[in-house]
Design an enzyme around this catalytic site. Structure first.
Site, PDB file in Angstrom:
ATOM      1  N   ASP A  81       0.409  -1.430   0.696  1.00  0.00           N
ATOM      2  CA  ASP A  81      -0.140   0.000   0.130  1.00  0.00           C
ATOM      3  C   ASP A  81       0.815   1.248   0.120  1.00  0.00           C
ATOM      4  OD1 ASP A  81      -2.378   1.289   0.142  1.00  0.00           O
ATOM      5  OD2 ASP A  81      -2.981   0.509   2.137  1.00  0.00           O
ATOM      6  N   ASP A  82       0.618   1.702  -1.399  1.00  0.00           N
ATOM      7  CA  ASP A  82       1.159   3.472  -0.929  1.00  0.00           C
ATOM      8  C   ASP A  82       2.800   3.049  -1.250  1.00  0.00           C
ATOM      9  OD1 ASP A  82      -1.401   5.046  -0.526  1.00  0.00           O
ATOM     10  OD2 ASP A  82      -0.375   5.839   1.032  1.00  0.00           O
ATOM     11  N   CYS A 104      -5.378   4.278  -4.007  1.00  0.00           N
ATOM     12  CA  CYS A 104      -6.069   2.541  -3.259  1.00  0.00           C
ATOM     13  C   CYS A 104      -7.094   2.755  -4.145  1.00  0.00           C
ATOM     14  CB  CYS A 104      -6.003   3.147  -2.017  1.00  0.00           C
ATOM     15  SG  CYS A 104      -4.743   3.239  -0.758  1.00  0.00           S
ATOM     16  N   HIS A 112     -10.489  -2.688   0.978  1.00  0.00           N
ATOM     17  CA  HIS A 112     -10.804  -1.253   0.527  1.00  0.00           C
ATOM     18  C   HIS A 112     -12.005  -1.383  -0.473  1.00  0.00           C
ATOM     19  CE1 HIS A 112      -9.067   3.198   1.136  1.00  0.00           C
ATOM     20  NE2 HIS A 112     -10.294   3.103   1.149  1.00  0.00           N
ATOM     21  N   HIS A 116       1.667   2.115   4.607  1.00  0.00           N
ATOM     22  CA  HIS A 116       0.448   3.319   4.854  1.00  0.00           C
ATOM     23  C   HIS A 116       0.350   3.675   5.918  1.00  0.00           C
ATOM     24  CE1 HIS A 116      -3.550   5.582   4.117  1.00  0.00           C
ATOM     25  NE2 HIS A 116      -3.705   5.098   4.013  1.00  0.00           N
ATOM     26  N   ASP A 152       0.468  -0.255  -5.078  1.00  0.00           N
ATOM     27  CA  ASP A 152      -0.894   0.046  -5.396  1.00  0.00           C
ATOM     28  C   ASP A 152      -1.140   1.423  -6.354  1.00  0.00           C
ATOM     29  OD1 ASP A 152      -0.637   1.502  -3.406  1.00  0.00           O
ATOM     30  OD2 ASP A 152      -2.659   1.256  -2.655  1.00  0.00           O
ATOM     31  N   HIS A 153       0.048   2.459  -6.209  1.00  0.00           N
ATOM     32  CA  HIS A 153      -0.257   3.383  -6.936  1.00  0.00           C
ATOM     33  C   HIS A 153       1.452   3.888  -5.764  1.00  0.00           C
ATOM     34  CE1 HIS A 153      -1.597   5.085  -3.189  1.00  0.00           C
ATOM     35  NE2 HIS A 153      -3.161   4.163  -3.505  1.00  0.00           N
TER      36      HIS A 153
END
Ligand SMILES: *[C@@H]1O[C@H](CO)[C@@H](O)[C@H](O)[C@H]1NC(C)=O
Length: 584
Positions: free
Chosen positions: A41-42, A81, A142, A297, A349-350
């Site tokens: 995540d992130d 997300c 999410h 995150h 995810d990004h």
């Protein structure tokens, strides 16, 4: 190699061919692999050793890259997300499923939100489950939870093809980890302090009132005691009502809440145990495990053993903890002799979140030489992520693919390898990665990629077949603030529309092959192909727009409402407190 496994696979094959009356050609072994799909995540593309970071220690990610293929031009379908993960799960741009917003609601913010991935969307998990795969999601979801009433679990992972779920239905939010050194904790203890003061005052008043009333009658004592109780109850309710720590920071196993509020710093290690147990249960395959890290995150909950282990503060410690957990997962794969028949995919995810910082301390990731970060739909730093695919004996080891690939490609790739077919009744934007990974193809199947920020098209990438260029055309870019900054430090995320963005006419043009940092826009004077590229990309946009059918927007009103009564509660309402993982 496990003999039992081969036998069971060939039986599946026979049944499969019998059922569908056709023999699919598979350019690989003929055996269906297991899948472990890992999203961090992130995580920024500049945060990993194998992507050029020389100060963060990520030996296990580096091992994956060494034993597999590195995707250095791997692109997320969105820079936040919820939409990025919807696209990952369905192989479709978020605008097609409606998992995008038009009012600044960039993600699902709370478990009281009614939004979620529509049930008529098809995920890879659903298709694989139909092919006899055991499917599990461990970690962050999410994609929504309840829709009409508390506990209806309308958007639960089990509605989207996952047989097994352990993890967070939402995502980490800042209140989830009240680290004593941080402001959230101060705010929290401030509230607790106020609560204690109020309670003392209340007790004194009740006591005095009680003594006075006692002069008149004993029964009257009931009145102040009930008042005290009611006040106490409502105070507790309103306090917990405010704090998303109770309402959003919780873990579930299947449909049951196991911890509310969760102990965020131990969730990761339970996830690894859960994943290991899943692999043990399913070692005869075939299985699909989507391991969706809560790391990295904010608020970066990290176990004591990893605090202070990196040279990059809490963020670095958290990245290194993530890497160690990946190591345990890979160790379990090796121990169960699953390595050669398991395709492992790893990505973020990004991009990293530039604006996540406290004072001078960076709490978000590093996107290397790429401009921008999380929340920016068009700039490369928001969407270019590290990608790795490992499948020993199939996917070339130590290979680097710098052709544009997308997180949406996982969908058709996994579906084809499992012997299923992608849905024919809708547009799928992902492309099968295998021809590239096997070296059968040198060029990306993605001639154009469209980069959205909410429902607004911000930029387009064009990778022409017969040219070394990768063009990027920006129609809209966010206004960075304060002026001169490289992010939107006044608002935490850059907005996608309104007066905080610049509309470019003529559009900005870059050639990523010459200017990966998107530092100097090309003009008619500096680029002879300027007009040709702008025209060609404009045509592609028009054609793409025609293919996007109008659907209800899921992340904005009226479909997305916040209803506090939808939020899950494990105990007797409003006392939503439980810990069923106490033994650990
Ligand atoms: C490595 O990652 C850290 C943490 O994100 C970052 O501050 C640093 O600049 C990175 N180093 C390199 C060489 O990219």
């Amino acid at each position: 190699m496990d003999v039992v496994q081969w036998e069971s696979i060939s039986v599946d094959e026979v049944e499969f061919c019998f059922l569908f009356g056709q023999n699919r050609t598979r350019d690989v072994t003929g055996a269906r692999p297991n899948f472990i799909l890992i999203l961090v995540d992130d995580l920024g593309i500049g945060d990993l050793g194998c992507f050029g970071n020389d100060t963060l220690q990520t030996p296990h990610v580096d091992r994956l890259a060494r034993e597999g293929t590195k995707l250095t031009h791997h692109i997320a379908a969105a820079s936040m997300c919820t939409p990025s993960r919807s696209a990952f799960l369905t192989g479709r741009y978020p605008v097609r499923s409606g998992m995008a917003s038009n009012d600044g609601t960039r993600v699902i913010y709370s478990l009281g939100d009614t939004a979620g991935l529509p049930r008529n969307e098809t995920t890879f998990a659903e298709l694989l489950r139909d092919q006899g795969y055991s499917t599990a999601l461990i970690g962050k979801w999410h994609q929504g939870l309840n829709r009409h009433v508390r506990g209806d679990h309308h958007h639960h992972p089990s509605q989207h093809g996952f047989d097994y779920f352990y993890g967070m239905p939402l995502t980490l939010v800042d209140t989830c980890w009240p680290d004593p050194s941080r402001d959230t904790e101060l705010a929290f203890s401030g509230r607790m302090g106020r609560l204690v003061q109020h309670l003392i005052a209340l007790a004194v008043v009740t006591f005095v009132l009680g003594i006075v009333l006692r002069w008149f009658c004993v029964c009257c004592l009931l009145v102040p005691v009930s008042v005290l109780l009611i006040v106490l109850l409502s105070y507790f309710w309103s306090e917990s009502h405010q704090s998303s720590r109770y309402w959003d920071c919780l873990l579930m196993r299947g449909h049951d809440i196991t911890e509310q509020p969760m102990k965020a710093e131990r969730a990761g290690s339970i996830m690894v145990e859960e994943a290991t147990a899943f692999l043990e249960r399913n070692q005869n395959g075939p299985f699909l495990l989507f391991f969706s890290f809560l790391h990295v995150h904010t608020p970066l909950p990290t176990a004591d053993a990893f605090l202070g282990t990196s040279s990059h503060g809490l963020y670095g410690d958290n990245v290194q903890e993530m890497d160690a957990m990946l190591g345990k997962l890979l160790e379990a794969v090796d121990r169960l002799a699953l390595t050669n028949q398991t395709l492992v995919y790893f990505a973020s995810d990004h991009g990293g979140h530039l604006e996540a910082r406290r004072g001078q301390t960076q709490l978000g990731g590093w996107n290397g030489r790429f401009k921008g970060g999380k929340g920016m739909g068009g700039w490369e730093g928001g969407i270019r992520v590290p990608g790795i695919v490992r499948w020993p004996g199939q996917v070339t080891t130590g290979q680097v693919i710098d052709e544009p690939t997308s997180l949406m490609d996982v969908f058709p790739t996994v579906v084809a390898l499992a012997g299923a077919e992608v849905p024919q009744d809708r547009q799928i934007d992902g492309r099968d990665l295998m021809p590239l990974l096997l070296g059968q193809q040198q060029h990306s199947e993605h001639e154009f990629l469209f980069h959205y920020c909410e429902v607004y098209l911000h930029a387009v990438r064009w990778r022409p077949r017969h040219s070394p260029a990768t063009w990027k055309v920006h129609y809209v870019t966010p206004v960075f603030q304060p002026p001169g900054a490289q992010g939107c430090y006044r608002s935490y995320f850059c907005p996608c529309s309104g007066d905080q963005v610049t509309y470019h006419d003529p559009p900005l043009l870059f050639d990523l092959s010459r200017d990966p940092s998107e530092s100097t826009p090309l003009t008619r004077d500096t680029e002879t192909l300027y007009d040709v590229v702008i025209r060609k990309v404009g045509e592609a946009v028009r054609e793409h727009r025609r293919s996007v059918l109008p659907v209800p927007i899921q992340l904005s009103r009226p479909r997305n409402r916040h209803d506090p009564w939808l939020r899950p509660c494990c105990g007797l309402f409003p006392f939503c407190l439980c810990d069923r993982e106490g033994r650990r």
